[in-house]
Write a protein that holds these residues in place. Sequence first.
Motif, mmCIF file in Angstrom:
data_model
loop_
_atom_site.group_PDB
_atom_site.id
_atom_site.type_symbol
_atom_site.label_atom_id
_atom_site.label_comp_id
_atom_site.label_asym_id
_atom_site.label_seq_id
_atom_site.Cartn_x
_atom_site.Cartn_y
_atom_site.Cartn_z
ATOM 1 N N ARG A 1 0.825 -1.222 0.000
ATOM 2 C CA ARG A 1 0.000 0.000 0.000
ATOM 3 C C ARG A 1 0.858 1.271 0.000
ATOM 4 O O ARG A 1 0.633 2.175 -0.820
ATOM 5 C CB ARG A 1 -0.926 -0.018 1.210
ATOM 6 N N GLU A 2 1.817 1.382 0.912
ATOM 7 C CA GLU A 2 2.604 2.612 1.009
ATOM 8 C C GLU A 2 3.447 2.834 -0.248
ATOM 9 O O GLU A 2 3.591 3.958 -0.719
ATOM 10 C CB GLU A 2 3.494 2.577 2.257
ATOM 11 N N GLU A 3 3.974 1.739 -0.786
ATOM 12 C CA GLU A 3 4.752 1.840 -2.013
ATOM 13 C C GLU A 3 3.866 2.258 -3.185
ATOM 14 O O GLU A 3 4.265 3.053 -4.055
ATOM 15 C CB GLU A 3 5.409 0.486 -2.296
ATOM 16 N N ALA A 4 2.628 1.735 -3.197
ATOM 17 C CA ALA A 4 1.683 2.083 -4.255
ATOM 18 C C ALA A 4 1.315 3.561 -4.196
ATOM 19 O O ALA A 4 1.193 4.236 -5.219
ATOM 20 C CB ALA A 4 0.431 1.220 -4.126
ATOM 21 N N ILE A 5 1.159 4.085 -2.971
ATOM 22 C CA ILE A 5 0.853 5.513 -2.814
ATOM 23 C C ILE A 5 2.002 6.352 -3.357
ATOM 24 O O ILE A 5 1.788 7.320 -4.114
ATOM 25 C CB ILE A 5 0.577 5.845 -1.331
ATOM 26 N N ARG A 6 3.232 6.011 -2.988
ATOM 27 C CA ARG A 6 4.392 6.767 -3.481
ATOM 28 C C ARG A 6 4.475 6.707 -5.001
ATOM 29 O O ARG A 6 4.766 7.711 -5.666
ATOM 30 C CB ARG A 6 5.677 6.223 -2.851
ATOM 31 N N TYR A 7 4.197 5.512 -5.542
ATOM 32 C CA TYR A 7 4.282 5.333 -6.995
ATOM 33 C C TYR A 7 3.292 6.251 -7.712
ATOM 34 O O TYR A 7 3.643 6.927 -8.691
ATOM 35 C CB TYR A 7 4.017 3.868 -7.341
ATOM 36 N N MET A 8 2.070 6.309 -7.217
ATOM 37 C CA MET A 8 1.059 7.157 -7.860
ATOM 38 C C MET A 8 1.330 8.643 -7.616
ATOM 39 O O MET A 8 1.021 9.483 -8.470
ATOM 40 C CB MET A 8 -0.336 6.779 -7.354
ATOM 41 N N GLU A 9 1.926 8.977 -6.477
ATOM 42 C CA GLU A 9 2.327 10.369 -6.238
ATOM 43 C C GLU A 9 3.404 10.784 -7.231
ATOM 44 O O GLU A 9 3.365 11.906 -7.770
ATOM 45 C CB GLU A 9 2.821 10.520 -4.799
ATOM 46 N N GLU A 10 4.335 9.896 -7.480
ATOM 47 C CA GLU A 10 5.387 10.189 -8.469
ATOM 48 C C GLU A 10 4.817 10.348 -9.871
ATOM 49 O O GLU A 10 5.327 11.132 -10.680
ATOM 50 C CB GLU A 10 6.430 9.061 -8.456
ATOM 51 N N GLN A 11 3.740 9.597 -10.154
ATOM 52 C CA GLN A 11 3.089 9.698 -11.463
ATOM 53 C C GLN A 11 2.197 10.934 -11.574
ATOM 54 O O GLN A 11 1.690 11.242 -12.655
ATOM 55 C CB GLN A 11 2.232 8.447 -11.720
ATOM 56 N N GLY A 12 1.997 11.631 -10.437
ATOM 57 C CA GLY A 12 1.138 12.818 -10.430
ATOM 58 C C GLY A 12 -0.327 12.497 -10.613
ATOM 59 O O GLY A 12 -1.044 13.217 -11.323
ATOM 60 N N GLU A 13 -0.789 11.418 -9.957
ATOM 61 C CA GLU A 13 -2.177 10.974 -10.084
ATOM 62 C C GLU A 13 -2.886 11.043 -8.727
ATOM 63 O O GLU A 13 -3.002 10.043 -8.004
ATOM 64 C CB GLU A 13 -2.228 9.541 -10.643
ATOM 65 N N PRO A 14 -3.367 12.227 -8.331
ATOM 66 C CA PRO A 14 -3.960 12.401 -6.993
ATOM 67 C C PRO A 14 -5.229 11.573 -6.759
ATOM 68 O O PRO A 14 -5.493 11.154 -5.628
ATOM 69 C CB PRO A 14 -4.270 13.901 -6.934
ATOM 70 N N TYR A 15 -6.011 11.328 -7.811
ATOM 71 C CA TYR A 15 -7.247 10.550 -7.631
ATOM 72 C C TYR A 15 -6.918 9.084 -7.329
ATOM 73 O O TYR A 15 -7.575 8.439 -6.513
ATOM 74 C CB TYR A 15 -8.127 10.655 -8.880
ATOM 75 N N LYS A 16 -5.866 8.581 -7.967
ATOM 76 C CA LYS A 16 -5.439 7.209 -7.685
ATOM 77 C C LYS A 16 -4.897 7.103 -6.258
ATOM 78 O O LYS A 16 -5.139 6.100 -5.563
ATOM 79 C CB LYS A 16 -4.367 6.768 -8.684
ATOM 80 N N VAL A 17 -4.175 8.123 -5.823
ATOM 81 C CA VAL A 17 -3.649 8.132 -4.451
ATOM 82 C C VAL A 17 -4.792 8.052 -3.447
ATOM 83 O O VAL A 17 -4.747 7.282 -2.479
ATOM 84 C CB VAL A 17 -2.794 9.398 -4.208
ATOM 85 N N GLU A 18 -5.841 8.834 -3.688
ATOM 86 C CA GLU A 18 -6.998 8.821 -2.780
ATOM 87 C C GLU A 18 -7.638 7.441 -2.737
ATOM 88 O O GLU A 18 -8.030 6.950 -1.668
ATOM 89 C CB GLU A 18 -8.016 9.863 -3.226
ATOM 90 N N LEU A 19 -7.772 6.801 -3.880
ATOM 91 C CA LEU A 19 -8.369 5.460 -3.928
ATOM 92 C C LEU A 19 -7.536 4.458 -3.134
ATOM 93 O O LEU A 19 -8.078 3.622 -2.401
ATOM 94 C CB LEU A 19 -8.512 5.002 -5.380
ATOM 95 N N ILE A 20 -6.226 4.542 -3.269
ATOM 96 C CA ILE A 20 -5.348 3.616 -2.542
ATOM 97 C C ILE A 20 -5.432 3.881 -1.046
ATOM 98 O O ILE A 20 -5.444 2.947 -0.232
ATOM 99 C CB ILE A 20 -3.894 3.735 -3.042
ATOM 100 N N GLN A 21 -5.504 5.136 -0.660
ATOM 101 C CA GLN A 21 -5.561 5.483 0.768
ATOM 102 C C GLN A 21 -6.815 4.943 1.448
ATOM 103 O O GLN A 21 -6.827 4.751 2.660
ATOM 104 C CB GLN A 21 -5.477 7.002 0.935
ATOM 105 N N ASP A 22 -7.844 4.674 0.675
ATOM 106 C CA ASP A 22 -9.085 4.123 1.229
ATOM 107 C C ASP A 22 -8.984 2.621 1.477
ATOM 108 O O ASP A 22 -9.877 2.040 2.101
ATOM 109 C CB ASP A 22 -10.263 4.397 0.281
ATOM 110 N N LEU A 23 -7.920 1.989 0.982
ATOM 111 C CA LEU A 23 -7.771 0.540 1.132
ATOM 112 C C LEU A 23 -7.071 0.198 2.446
ATOM 113 O O LEU A 23 -6.373 1.039 3.027
ATOM 114 C CB LEU A 23 -6.975 -0.018 -0.048
ATOM 115 N N PRO A 24 -7.252 -1.029 2.958
ATOM 116 C CA PRO A 24 -6.615 -1.425 4.221
ATOM 117 C C PRO A 24 -5.091 -1.301 4.155
ATOM 118 O O PRO A 24 -4.483 -1.421 3.086
ATOM 119 C CB PRO A 24 -7.032 -2.897 4.386
ATOM 120 N N GLU A 25 -4.474 -1.076 5.305
ATOM 121 C CA GLU A 25 -3.034 -0.863 5.363
ATOM 122 C C GLU A 25 -2.242 -2.081 4.895
ATOM 123 O O GLU A 25 -1.138 -1.957 4.378
ATOM 124 C CB GLU A 25 -2.612 -0.477 6.785
ATOM 125 N N ASP A 26 -2.805 -3.268 5.099
ATOM 126 C CA ASP A 26 -2.078 -4.478 4.719
ATOM 127 C C ASP A 26 -2.393 -4.936 3.291
ATOM 128 O O ASP A 26 -1.986 -6.029 2.870
ATOM 129 C CB ASP A 26 -2.356 -5.616 5.700
#
Length: 596
Positions: free
Chosen positions: A88-113
């Motif tokens: 999850r945390e790596e996925a958030i960083r990856y989408m932040e690097e891609q400049g995709e804020p909507y994808k980041v929000e979707l990932i943040q809604d998912l469980p930490e594990d």
Amino acid sequence: MSEENLYTFENEAYRKTYWHTCSHVLAQAVKRLWPDTKLAIGPAIDNGFYYDLDSAEAFTQEDLEKIEAEMRKICKEKLKLERFELPREEAIRYMEEQGEPYKVELIQDLPEDAHISFYRQGEFTDLCAGPHLDSTGRIKGNAIKLTQCCGAYWRGDSSRKMLQRIYGVAFPKKDELDAYLEQQAEALKRDHNKLGRELEYFTTVDVIGQGLPVMLPKGARVIQLLQRWIEDEEQKRGYLLTKTPLMAKRDLYKISGHWDHYLDGMFVLGDPYDETKECFALRPMTCPFQYQVFLNRARSYRDLPMRLGETSTLFRNEDSGEMHGLIRVRQFTISEGHLILRPEQLEDEFRGCFELANYCLETLGLKEDCSFRFSQWDPNNTAKYEGTAEQWDHAQGVMKTILDDLGIDYKIGVDEAAFYGPKLDIQIKNVFGKEDTLITIQIDMLLAQKFGMEYVDADGQKKTPYIIHRTSMGCYERTLALLIEKYAGALPTWMAPEQVRILTITDRANDYAYDLKAKLFALGCRVEVDDRNEKIGKKIREAQMEKVPYMLVVGDRDVENGTVSVRHRAEGDLGAMTYDQFAALFTDVVANKLKK
């Protein structure tokens, strides 16, 4: 399904996979043409796919054609679709690097594990659960069509940013696409949102609000006719008519569970969280109100089954993005009913509810367009439901037995049940293929106990009844929309707002025309006279355009012979008839509710 049909559009799973991959190709094409565009979501839907995009570019029809051309290039490139996962945390960083804020929000809604899945095709990568085709080369580029672009709030929330939603459709063959587009063009002609306004059945007004249609005289008349028919039919079948309030204190909804499970869908008058002050809500359903009829005095087994029916006006706070003409509205009227019964009466009463719904659909001419869904709870999402797993297993087991005994060919819809019980949903599609529920029949083994509903059985013991929630025809507004689309505005004579129009050829026929009108009116006919000083051809054309079933043309010869020249909107010239002959024809068509 046979192996040879597994990878064809006959297989719904493959069709959805194909369209889902097309949505990624669409997003990739947009990113190539407008790299600063931000990606939201892009699912397959019942009749194609869409992608929601945040772009400074206001997409035009010309832009859609550019995107289509780029999509065809991507298909020719035969890019492999490769799935990979990230924590999850790596996925958030990856989408932040891609400049995709909507994808980041979707990932943040998912469980930490959670491990987050992505799909990569060439230079393009998207957050996605899949599944997808293995290559963009599987898609036939010349059979893709982007159909429209419209606004859509992010996550359906009117307080969030308005995005641009591009819709599309694709097929394995060009001729299949052409056939679909031809069908859609025909659907547009029948679209109730267009045709219903042109024929003056309803309108909407900005200062009144979205999802709150105004019924014009024609629409109001049709709904009145349907309501009278349904109420009379229910009375024949042993229903007792009730009339209950349009609102209640939150206390009532707390007992039923709607306050806990449906608060966001209700219009609340007052502060729902301030327990020191009275708070009311407009009713989104009638069940807790009708239960008070049963609770009005002590009941015995002899009172059951108690069949309660009501023409109920309901209010539901639908998202603005969900509004569509008369299909989905915020205030609507429904043929609602509740049957309170002994457990051993359940199957017979359910059968009676189904037979009533079946009769209504057949009479309206909608049955052939319907399908059936056995809507069940989701044992993995119990927070949205009342009752225990044992109670749900029992209720669903009983309902399965009933549906199988009735021979109903149904699909199962997991997580589609009401919060208090399973249901049979009678589904229908509008002209564009969007599916909605028209009629429901629900089994409820929970709410009677919550309301303290009891009856004294033959053995002298107090027992809790079962309840069936049902509609006989469903929502009147939605039904009117479907009827307009089904008949392209030419409603059957028995329900047409204007059944007969008398057209005069000369002024000398006016008195005769009005005498005919009076006689037909006394017969119960909805009839008008067009005595304007216009050519008869124009009068006929206008009556045809307004979908009037019967036109009675009267001139000097008709006055002299005591006849009328009868025309039908579909059958054309029916020849000269006496008044008695036409009255007999008309009465037969209406009394038997013929589809003409």
